[in-house]
Design a protein around this motif. Sequence first.
Motif, PDB file in Angstrom:
ATOM      1  N   MET A 182      43.953  28.617  56.677  1.00 39.05           N
ATOM      2  CA  MET A 182      45.209  29.250  56.526  1.00 39.05           C
ATOM      3  C   MET A 182      45.238  30.729  56.603  1.00 39.05           C
ATOM      4  SD  MET A 182      47.433  30.461  53.213  1.00 39.05           S
ATOM      5  CE  MET A 182      47.944  28.455  52.878  1.00 39.05           C
ATOM      6  N   LEU A 183      43.955  31.918  56.093  1.00 41.90           N
ATOM      7  CA  LEU A 183      44.021  32.894  56.658  1.00 41.90           C
ATOM      8  C   LEU A 183      43.754  33.250  58.113  1.00 41.90           C
ATOM      9  CD1 LEU A 183      43.001  35.822  56.108  1.00 41.90           C
ATOM     10  CD2 LEU A 183      40.680  35.305  55.375  1.00 41.90           C
ATOM     11  N   SER A 184      43.035  32.371  58.844  1.00 44.18           N
ATOM     12  CA  SER A 184      42.367  32.528  60.523  1.00 44.18           C
ATOM     13  C   SER A 184      44.204  32.334  60.868  1.00 44.18           C
ATOM     14  CB  SER A 184      41.367  31.725  60.678  1.00 44.18           C
ATOM     15  OG  SER A 184      41.936  30.679  60.279  1.00 44.18           O
ATOM     16  N   ASP A 185      44.952  32.135  60.444  1.00 43.92           N
ATOM     17  CA  ASP A 185      46.230  31.587  61.068  1.00 43.92           C
ATOM     18  C   ASP A 185      47.280  33.053  60.882  1.00 43.92           C
ATOM     19  OD1 ASP A 185      45.700  29.231  61.997  1.00 43.92           O
ATOM     20  OD2 ASP A 185      46.559  27.840  60.580  1.00 43.92           O
ATOM     21  N   ALA A 186      46.799  33.681  59.511  1.00 44.68           N
ATOM     22  CA  ALA A 186      47.703  34.749  58.585  1.00 44.68           C
ATOM     23  C   ALA A 186      47.134  35.456  60.083  1.00 44.68           C
ATOM     24  CB  ALA A 186      47.522  34.916  57.749  1.00 44.68           C
ATOM     25  N   LEU A 187      46.387  35.868  59.940  1.00 40.75           N
ATOM     26  CA  LEU A 187      45.167  37.338  60.911  1.00 40.75           C
ATOM     27  C   LEU A 187      45.651  37.097  62.296  1.00 40.75           C
ATOM     28  CD1 LEU A 187      41.855  37.112  59.482  1.00 40.75           C
ATOM     29  CD2 LEU A 187      43.940  38.832  58.771  1.00 40.75           C
ATOM     30  N   VAL A 208      46.054  34.554  46.384  1.00 38.61           N
ATOM     31  CA  VAL A 208      44.906  35.575  45.899  1.00 38.61           C
ATOM     32  C   VAL A 208      44.000  36.313  47.794  1.00 38.61           C
ATOM     33  CG1 VAL A 208      42.155  35.209  45.857  1.00 38.61           C
ATOM     34  CG2 VAL A 208      43.852  34.379  44.654  1.00 38.61           C
ATOM     35  N   LEU A 209      44.802  35.329  48.464  1.00 40.07           N
ATOM     36  CA  LEU A 209      44.624  36.521  50.617  1.00 40.07           C
ATOM     37  C   LEU A 209      45.407  37.516  50.740  1.00 40.07           C
ATOM     38  CD1 LEU A 209      43.596  32.473  52.260  1.00 40.07           C
ATOM     39  CD2 LEU A 209      42.286  33.960  51.561  1.00 40.07           C
ATOM     40  N   ALA A 210      46.369  36.545  49.883  1.00 42.52           N
ATOM     41  CA  ALA A 210      47.506  38.286  50.580  1.00 42.52           C
ATOM     42  C   ALA A 210      46.572  39.657  49.913  1.00 42.52           C
ATOM     43  CB  ALA A 210      48.324  37.728  50.315  1.00 42.52           C
ATOM     44  N   VAL A 211      46.559  39.744  48.207  1.00 42.76           N
ATOM     45  CA  VAL A 211      45.865  40.627  48.083  1.00 42.76           C
ATOM     46  C   VAL A 211      45.166  41.247  49.007  1.00 42.76           C
ATOM     47  CG1 VAL A 211      45.282  41.309  45.320  1.00 42.76           C
ATOM     48  CG2 VAL A 211      46.788  40.047  45.738  1.00 42.76           C
ATOM     49  N   VAL A 212      43.934  40.182  48.852  1.00 43.84           N
ATOM     50  CA  VAL A 212      42.671  40.707  49.856  1.00 43.84           C
ATOM     51  C   VAL A 212      42.914  41.469  50.842  1.00 43.84           C
ATOM     52  CG1 VAL A 212      40.270  40.028  50.268  1.00 43.84           C
ATOM     53  CG2 VAL A 212      41.188  38.509  48.228  1.00 43.84           C
ATOM     54  N   VAL A 213      43.923  40.657  51.783  1.00 46.56           N
ATOM     55  CA  VAL A 213      43.997  40.890  53.021  1.00 46.56           C
ATOM     56  C   VAL A 213      44.817  42.662  52.232  1.00 46.56           C
ATOM     57  CG1 VAL A 213      45.256  40.887  55.010  1.00 46.56           C
ATOM     58  CG2 VAL A 213      43.742  39.430  54.186  1.00 46.56           C
ATOM     59  N   GLY A 214      45.304  42.516  51.665  1.00 47.80           N
ATOM     60  CA  GLY A 214      46.125  44.310  51.163  1.00 47.80           C
ATOM     61  C   GLY A 214      45.183  45.299  51.205  1.00 47.80           C
ATOM     62  N   LEU A 215      43.991  44.853  50.197  1.00 47.48           N
ATOM     63  CA  LEU A 215      43.360  45.582  49.707  1.00 47.48           C
ATOM     64  C   LEU A 215      42.369  46.496  50.723  1.00 47.48           C
ATOM     65  CD1 LEU A 215      42.748  44.210  46.272  1.00 47.48           C
ATOM     66  CD2 LEU A 215      43.755  46.616  46.471  1.00 47.48           C
ATOM     67  N   VAL A 216      41.896  45.620  51.337  1.00 53.83           N
ATOM     68  CA  VAL A 216      40.782  45.806  52.498  1.00 53.83           C
ATOM     69  C   VAL A 216      41.691  46.247  53.272  1.00 53.83           C
ATOM     70  CG1 VAL A 216      38.553  44.754  54.226  1.00 53.83           C
ATOM     71  CG2 VAL A 216      39.009  43.864  51.249  1.00 53.83           C
ATOM     72  N   LEU A 217      41.801  45.536  54.411  1.00 55.78           N
ATOM     73  CA  LEU A 217      42.701  45.653  55.537  1.00 55.78           C
ATOM     74  C   LEU A 217      43.882  47.009  55.209  1.00 55.78           C
ATOM     75  CD1 LEU A 217      42.983  42.465  57.841  1.00 55.78           C
ATOM     76  CD2 LEU A 217      41.578  44.400  57.673  1.00 55.78           C
TER      77      LEU A 217
END
Length: 232
Positions: A1-6, A175-184
């Motif tokens: 899912m993460l690779s698809d999102a990115l 959780v992935l959305a939160v991590v992406v939001g925080l990091v990127l």
Amino acid sequence: MLSDALSYPLNGDSWLRTILVGGLLSLLTVFVIPVFFLQGYYVRILRGASTGGTDAPEFSDWGDLLVDGLKLFAVNLLVSLVVFVAMFAVAAIFGAGSLLSGAGPAADPGSGGGGIFAVFGAVGFLLFLAIVLAIGYVAPGMFANFAREDSIAAAFDVSTVVAGVTTSEYLVAWVLAVVVGLVLGTIASLLSIVVVGIFGLFYVQVVTYYLFGRGFADGLDEKRGGAAATTY
């Protein structure tokens, strides 16, 4: 899912134009109206992600974008109203407890009423934090269901929203959305001093909304037995 999102914001023949338009609209949000066009675009992302779309939508049919943006704004407003009511109630209890704690000993040294109210206030404050966190978790699911059904009422369809957000698929996506939001998001914010970061922030928004829409739809379909298991 993460690779698809990115990769999602970069899919399609017009991805560069979409990123540029989104970044420019982000720069123009000080004029308010562009906010609604961006909100409408995020609705399209939620809708596309929840229906299996692999390419990011284009900025087109601006009238529809504006209408969808206004609808999402209305949903946000109603959700914010719930938070405001909770905040007001907790503030009233907490304030009363603090006031009575200060006045109690002078009025009656043996009275424990002020202390009791202070405890109630503290507990109420913790409950308020819990409500805010819960809404922060559930709200994206409400937005996703609104986008799927194209109905403001769908955002408040309790049974469907609860069914969607109480799944492992949605939890992982959130959780992935939160991590992406925080990091990127942090990296893009730092780059904003040279303007290019604005376009990076738009990219991050697209990724997070895709995750919310995809996670909600996958979880809901899995729970209802209507889709194959998702590979993360």
